[in-house]
Scaffold this motif. Structure first.
Motif, PDB file in Angstrom:
ATOM      1  N   ARG A 190      35.110  38.024  55.261  1.00  0.00           N
ATOM      2  CA  ARG A 190      36.183  38.825  54.661  1.00  0.00           C
ATOM      3  C   ARG A 190      37.174  39.311  55.715  1.00  0.00           C
ATOM      4  N   ALA A 213      39.928  37.020  46.640  1.00  0.00           N
ATOM      5  CA  ALA A 213      39.859  37.273  45.200  1.00  0.00           C
ATOM      6  C   ALA A 213      38.597  36.692  44.599  1.00  0.00           C
ATOM      7  N   GLY A 216      35.744  38.856  44.839  1.00  0.00           N
ATOM      8  CA  GLY A 216      35.845  40.134  44.144  1.00  0.00           C
ATOM      9  C   GLY A 216      36.458  41.251  44.952  1.00  0.00           C
ATOM     10  N   ASP A 217      37.230  40.916  45.969  1.00  0.00           N
ATOM     11  CA  ASP A 217      37.844  41.936  46.832  1.00  0.00           C
ATOM     12  C   ASP A 217      39.121  42.461  46.171  1.00  0.00           C
ATOM     13  N   GLN A 218      39.020  43.621  45.525  1.00  0.00           N
ATOM     14  CA  GLN A 218      40.150  44.189  44.792  1.00  0.00           C
ATOM     15  C   GLN A 218      41.281  44.660  45.710  1.00  0.00           C
ATOM     16  N   SER A 219      40.988  44.834  46.993  1.00  0.00           N
ATOM     17  CA  SER A 219      42.020  45.334  47.908  1.00  0.00           C
ATOM     18  C   SER A 219      43.176  44.357  48.073  1.00  0.00           C
ATOM     19  N   LEU A 221      44.706  42.912  45.618  1.00  0.00           N
ATOM     20  CA  LEU A 221      45.538  42.933  44.415  1.00  0.00           C
ATOM     21  C   LEU A 221      47.013  43.244  44.694  1.00  0.00           C
ATOM     22  N   LEU A 243      40.468  37.462  39.786  1.00  0.00           N
ATOM     23  CA  LEU A 243      40.491  38.920  39.671  1.00  0.00           C
ATOM     24  C   LEU A 243      40.509  39.377  38.220  1.00  0.00           C
ATOM     25  N   THR A 245      42.517  40.763  35.888  1.00  0.00           N
ATOM     26  CA  THR A 245      42.864  42.137  35.547  1.00  0.00           C
ATOM     27  C   THR A 245      44.250  42.194  34.894  1.00  0.00           C
ATOM     28  N   ASP A 247      46.392  44.229  35.321  1.00  0.00           N
ATOM     29  CA  ASP A 247      47.363  44.697  36.315  1.00  0.00           C
ATOM     30  C   ASP A 247      48.241  43.564  36.842  1.00  0.00           C
ATOM     31  N   CYS A 282      43.409  37.325  32.526  1.00  0.00           N
ATOM     32  CA  CYS A 282      43.858  38.692  32.752  1.00  0.00           C
ATOM     33  C   CYS A 282      44.072  39.479  31.457  1.00  0.00           C
TER      34      CYS A 282
END
Length: 284
Positions: A190, A213, A216-219, A221, A243, A245, A247, A282
């Motif tokens: 990562r 992504a 699962g690394d939401q940072s 986004l 991801l 989402t 968003d 999404c």
């Protein structure tokens, strides 16, 4: 092998050697790599023997052709383990060792390592690892190919190192190897992918975003949203799908307005299906 088949084999080898580095101006022309592709489909003992003999030839172009044939000799053969895998690996390993020991040619060494990468044989890790810091980017690219798709720590550490290489192509494929070709998820992987989020190459940036992504690394986004507002690429859409989402809905709509057809090496590529899949994932 009949006499006519033997003649065809010999003619294709000569075409491959003579036209090896020709530019593909005419898609229907028999370039060196087109001839290599035909040779790879033969997948018989005669072609295997001819390719091994080429790797032992004093001429560098012939050694490169031999390596390329051996790398994907079973290109169109539906066999889970391929054909002559051990014979091919041993011949390629001998070629690499000979190049290292006798005034190596970077192109031969690089092509041999790429060929070994196609075999996905863990025996390659030691010899490839010894060449990570090689002065030639061509060789380092070959190292990336050899290390990719292996989950062993040595392979991962090598790709992490090469993901920050000074050569863009080496850096690109090492990032792709870390992000997409293995499922391992460690802090070190990562961190290497995060380091590429500032890369000036859009392709490398996209590969890093997708790799994070899919883990699962939401940072990642906000960066993905920013990039989608500038247009689409396959890694960005795959990252959006991973991801999953809402968003991302606004950014995906904005990306569509800029067009879903991109230019690829083989011509225009329509990403409409991938965009629709991302929108669905999404919940848009």
């Amino acid at each position: 092998m009949s006499e006519s088949e033997a003649d065809n084999l010999a003619n294709l080898i000569e075409a491959a050697v003579f036209h090896l580095d020709d530019e593909e101006q005419n898609p229907k022309a028999l370039t060196g790599w087109a001839a290599v592709s035909r040779l790879q489909r033969f997948a018989d003992t005669e072609t295997l023997s001819a390719a091994i003999a080429l790797t032992q030839n004093p001429d560098t172009r012939r050694r490169r052709v031999g390596a390329a044939i051996l790398g994907q000799l079973d290109h169109d053969i539906e066999a889970p383990d391929g054909v002559f895998r051990n014979e091919r690996y041993c011949a390629l390993e001998r070629l690499v060792q000979d190049e290292i020991g006798h005034g190596e040619d970077p192109e031969v060494l690089g092509d041999a390592l790429v060929a070994m990468g196609h075999l996905n044989d863990s025996r390659v890790l030691s010899i490839a690892g010894s060449l990570i810091a090689h002065a030639s980017a061509t060789v380092r690219f070959g190292v990336v190919s050899a290390l990719s798709k292996h989950d062993e720590e040595a392979a991962i550490n090598g790709l992490i190192q090469l993901s920050s290489d000074c050569d863009e192509e080496v850096r690109d494929w090492a990032t792709f190897g870390l992000g997409q070709l293995i499922e391992a998820d460690t802090p070190a992987i990562r961190a290497a992918l995060h380091a590429r989020l500032d890369d000036l190459c859009a392709q490398i940036l996209g590969e890093a975003i997708e790799g994070l992504a899919t883990r699962g690394d939401q940072s990642v986004l906000p960066i993905l949203i920013r990039e989608l507002h500038d247009g689409v690429s396959l890694p960005l859409l795959d990252a959006a799908t991973a991801l999953a989402t809402p968003d991302l809905c606004e950014a995906l709509v904005a990306a569509r307005k800029l067009g879903l057809v991109i230019e690829a090496s083989h011509g225009p590529f329509d990403l409409s299906n991938e965009w629709t899949e991302a929108m669905h994932a999404c919940g848009c």
